[in-house]
Design an enzyme around this catalytic site. Sequence first.
Site, PDB file in Angstrom:
ATOM      1  N   CYS A  46       0.813  -1.231   0.000  1.00 26.12           N
ATOM      2  CA  CYS A  46       0.000   0.000   0.000  1.00 26.12           C
ATOM      3  C   CYS A  46       0.840   1.272   0.000  1.00 26.12           C
ATOM      4  O   CYS A  46       0.325   2.348  -0.287  1.00 26.12           O
ATOM      5  CB  CYS A  46      -0.947   0.005   1.187  1.00 26.12           C
ATOM      6  SG  CYS A  46      -2.108  -1.349   1.138  1.00 26.12           S
ATOM      7  N   ASN A  98     -10.037   0.052  -0.089  1.00 27.50           N
ATOM      8  CA  ASN A  98      -8.582   0.191  -0.093  1.00 27.50           C
ATOM      9  C   ASN A  98      -8.053  -0.298  -1.445  1.00 27.50           C
ATOM     10  O   ASN A  98      -8.105  -1.488  -1.744  1.00 27.50           O
ATOM     11  CB  ASN A  98      -8.022  -0.662   1.065  1.00 27.50           C
ATOM     12  CG  ASN A  98      -6.507  -0.662   1.150  1.00 27.50           C
ATOM     13  OD1 ASN A  98      -5.829  -0.175   0.247  1.00 27.50           O
ATOM     14  ND2 ASN A  98      -5.983  -1.226   2.223  1.00 27.50           N
ATOM     15  N   HIS A 143      -3.343   7.243   2.794  1.00 30.92           N
ATOM     16  CA  HIS A 143      -3.723   5.945   2.234  1.00 30.92           C
ATOM     17  C   HIS A 143      -5.092   5.583   2.790  1.00 30.92           C
ATOM     18  O   HIS A 143      -5.381   5.789   3.965  1.00 30.92           O
ATOM     19  CB  HIS A 143      -2.684   4.898   2.631  1.00 30.92           C
ATOM     20  CG  HIS A 143      -3.109   3.503   2.292  1.00 30.92           C
ATOM     21  ND1 HIS A 143      -3.632   3.170   1.066  1.00 30.92           N
ATOM     22  CD2 HIS A 143      -3.119   2.359   3.035  1.00 30.92           C
ATOM     23  CE1 HIS A 143      -3.934   1.884   1.061  1.00 30.92           C
ATOM     24  NE2 HIS A 143      -3.636   1.377   2.236  1.00 30.92           N
TER      25      HIS A 143
HETATM   26  N1  ACO Z   1     -18.076  -8.771   9.629  1.00 27.75           N
HETATM   27  C1  ACO Z   1     -18.430  -9.098  10.896  1.00 27.75           C
HETATM   28  N2  ACO Z   1     -17.529  -9.457  11.832  1.00 27.75           N
HETATM   29  C2  ACO Z   1     -16.229  -9.500  11.481  1.00 27.75           C
HETATM   30  C3  ACO Z   1     -15.790  -9.187  10.188  1.00 27.75           C
HETATM   31  C4  ACO Z   1     -16.777  -8.820   9.239  1.00 27.75           C
HETATM   32  N3  ACO Z   1     -16.469  -8.488   7.976  1.00 27.75           N
HETATM   33  N4  ACO Z   1     -14.452  -9.298  10.137  1.00 27.75           N
HETATM   34  C5  ACO Z   1     -14.061  -9.680  11.366  1.00 27.75           C
HETATM   35  N5  ACO Z   1     -15.131  -9.807  12.188  1.00 27.75           N
HETATM   36  C6  ACO Z   1     -15.179 -10.197  13.581  1.00 27.75           C
HETATM   37  C7  ACO Z   1     -13.946 -10.967  14.002  1.00 27.75           C
HETATM   38  O1  ACO Z   1     -14.112 -12.336  13.716  1.00 27.75           O
HETATM   39  C8  ACO Z   1     -13.931 -10.672  15.496  1.00 27.75           C
HETATM   40  O2  ACO Z   1     -14.852 -11.533  16.143  1.00 27.75           O
HETATM   41  P1  ACO Z   1     -14.543 -12.163  17.603  1.00 27.75           P
HETATM   42  O3  ACO Z   1     -14.406 -10.959  18.506  1.00 27.75           O
HETATM   43  O4  ACO Z   1     -15.739 -13.013  17.857  1.00 27.75           O
HETATM   44  O5  ACO Z   1     -13.254 -12.913  17.438  1.00 27.75           O
HETATM   45  C9  ACO Z   1     -14.452  -9.251  15.610  1.00 27.75           C
HETATM   46  O6  ACO Z   1     -15.167  -8.994  14.379  1.00 27.75           O
HETATM   47  C10 ACO Z   1     -13.387  -8.203  15.794  1.00 27.75           C
HETATM   48  O7  ACO Z   1     -12.344  -8.432  14.840  1.00 27.75           O
HETATM   49  P2  ACO Z   1     -11.105  -7.466  14.710  1.00 27.75           P
HETATM   50  O8  ACO Z   1     -10.184  -7.994  13.641  1.00 27.75           O
HETATM   51  O9  ACO Z   1     -10.521  -7.235  16.077  1.00 27.75           O
HETATM   52  O10 ACO Z   1     -11.816  -6.112  14.217  1.00 27.75           O
HETATM   53  P3  ACO Z   1     -11.204  -4.669  14.033  1.00 27.75           P
HETATM   54  O11 ACO Z   1     -12.002  -3.692  14.792  1.00 27.75           O
HETATM   55  O12 ACO Z   1      -9.722  -4.671  14.225  1.00 27.75           O
HETATM   56  O13 ACO Z   1     -11.501  -4.370  12.493  1.00 27.75           O
HETATM   57  C11 ACO Z   1     -10.254  -4.342  10.405  1.00 27.75           C
HETATM   58  C12 ACO Z   1     -10.952  -5.207  11.484  1.00 27.75           C
HETATM   59  C13 ACO Z   1     -11.304  -3.472   9.776  1.00 27.75           C
HETATM   60  C14 ACO Z   1      -9.638  -5.279   9.384  1.00 27.75           C
HETATM   61  C15 ACO Z   1      -9.164  -3.448  11.055  1.00 27.75           C
HETATM   62  O14 ACO Z   1      -8.388  -4.231  11.930  1.00 27.75           O
HETATM   63  C16 ACO Z   1      -8.237  -2.777  10.058  1.00 27.75           C
HETATM   64  O15 ACO Z   1      -8.632  -1.913   9.316  1.00 27.75           O
HETATM   65  N6  ACO Z   1      -6.956  -3.115  10.080  1.00 27.75           N
HETATM   66  C17 ACO Z   1      -5.897  -2.396   9.321  1.00 27.75           C
HETATM   67  C18 ACO Z   1      -5.899  -2.736   7.877  1.00 27.75           C
HETATM   68  C19 ACO Z   1      -4.736  -2.033   7.226  1.00 27.75           C
HETATM   69  O16 ACO Z   1      -4.472  -0.863   7.484  1.00 27.75           O
HETATM   70  N7  ACO Z   1      -3.972  -2.703   6.393  1.00 27.75           N
HETATM   71  C20 ACO Z   1      -2.759  -2.096   5.864  1.00 27.75           C
HETATM   72  C21 ACO Z   1      -2.864  -1.704   4.481  1.00 27.75           C
HETATM   73  S1  ACO Z   1      -3.363  -3.037   3.432  1.00 27.75           S
HETATM   74  C22 ACO Z   1      -1.966  -3.534   2.472  1.00 27.75           C
HETATM   75  O17 ACO Z   1      -0.848  -3.149   2.661  1.00 27.75           O
HETATM   76  C23 ACO Z   1      -2.217  -4.545   1.401  1.00 27.75           C
END
Ligand code: ACO
Length: 322
Positions: free
Chosen positions: A114, A279, A249
């Site tokens: 990214c 993204n 980003h």
């Molecule tokens: N719908 C419903 N529930 C979900 C989903 C979904 N799509 N995805 C995950 N959950 C659940 C999980 O299973 C978890 O359930 P549990 O508590 O029963 O285990 C719960 O939701 C919380 O999951 P988290 O992963 O802790 O959720 P979080 O608030 O962290 O959000 C997200 C997830 C949106 C992916 C976030 O962590 C994020 O944006 N991370 C950064 C991404 C990023 O910046 N990437 C870098 C760039 S990408 C690149 O370089 C290619």
Amino acid sequence: MRRYSKVIGTGAYLPEEIRTNDHISQTVDTSDSWIFERTGIKSRRIAGPDESAASMAEIAARQALAAAECDPNTIDLIIVATGTPDRVYPSTGCLLQQRLGIKNTVAFDVQAACSGSIFALSIADQYIQSGAAKTVLIVGSELCSRIVDWTDRATCILFGDGAGAVLLSASDEAGILSTHICSDGEYEDLLYCPNPQAATEPNKDETGFIRMRGNEVFKIAVNTLGQIVDETLAANNMDKSEIDWLVPHQANIRIIAATAKKLRMSMDQVVVTLENQGNTSSASVLIAFNEAVRDGRIQRGQVVLLEAFGAGFTWGSALIKY
Ligand code: ACO
């Protein structure tokens, strides 16, 4: 006198198909409200079967060339940032060169996930400052939809397809003020996309799909982007209040809001496109930059901070006087 890299044109391309959160929630256990609240995303664009990183890059590049009224044959360097190249080789840069009908230039790809377009801007700026290049075309082009596991609700909700371009030219007038890029391969397992054909046996993952430990990535992204903002301001002896626009980003609205808060910037000064694009990895910063230039938000003479964070981890910033 310092030789600057001045932005002389921008462009972007987004594929036609719109895939909404509701659409995704028909195939995996998620909902529009969960996705929107956690990420700020409502829909993303999906490339058609005939589209590729090179074909999308060509459209974005031609827009940037037209905006600058630039003859493609004056380009002496093409850098394409992509994690989804048409072919392992030739590079997408070479494919783009051929599509634009340019001879006698240098073209290559940058792979920094990214952060790719920020890395490309940094490389281009070194070429221009040193006098090795005069006109540089940078494109970020990504087909994330082809490397996403559409059965994995933790990742398939995040990504979209698209391309963004910027054309730089050597100038005596201020342009790119500084770039700062960094990598740390220690975090390779938190976010990766396997390459099944080339992986060693212990790392075999036949899927070829993005794998991410999102929550851990999130925390490191917020901290790291805060640090890069401080580093950028310090290097330019500049105060937060001197930045007119933040073009981040587009990974997650909560990461973007945390960076804006650190800069004490109102969200009105932040260019956000992820609601309807998701993204788009290395393309996202350039697509957002193009949008705000074309709709008149970013004006000549204003100071714009571009930043990104991605797999590697990689991260970086580019401070530009537009
Ligand atoms: N719908 C419903 N529930 C979900 C989903 C979904 N799509 N995805 C995950 N959950 C659940 C999980 O299973 C978890 O359930 P549990 O508590 O029963 O285990 C719960 O939701 C919380 O999951 P988290 O992963 O802790 O959720 P979080 O608030 O962290 O959000 C997200 C997830 C949106 C992916 C976030 O962590 C994020 O944006 N991370 C950064 C991404 C990023 O910046 N990437 C870098 C760039 S990408 C690149 O370089 C290619």
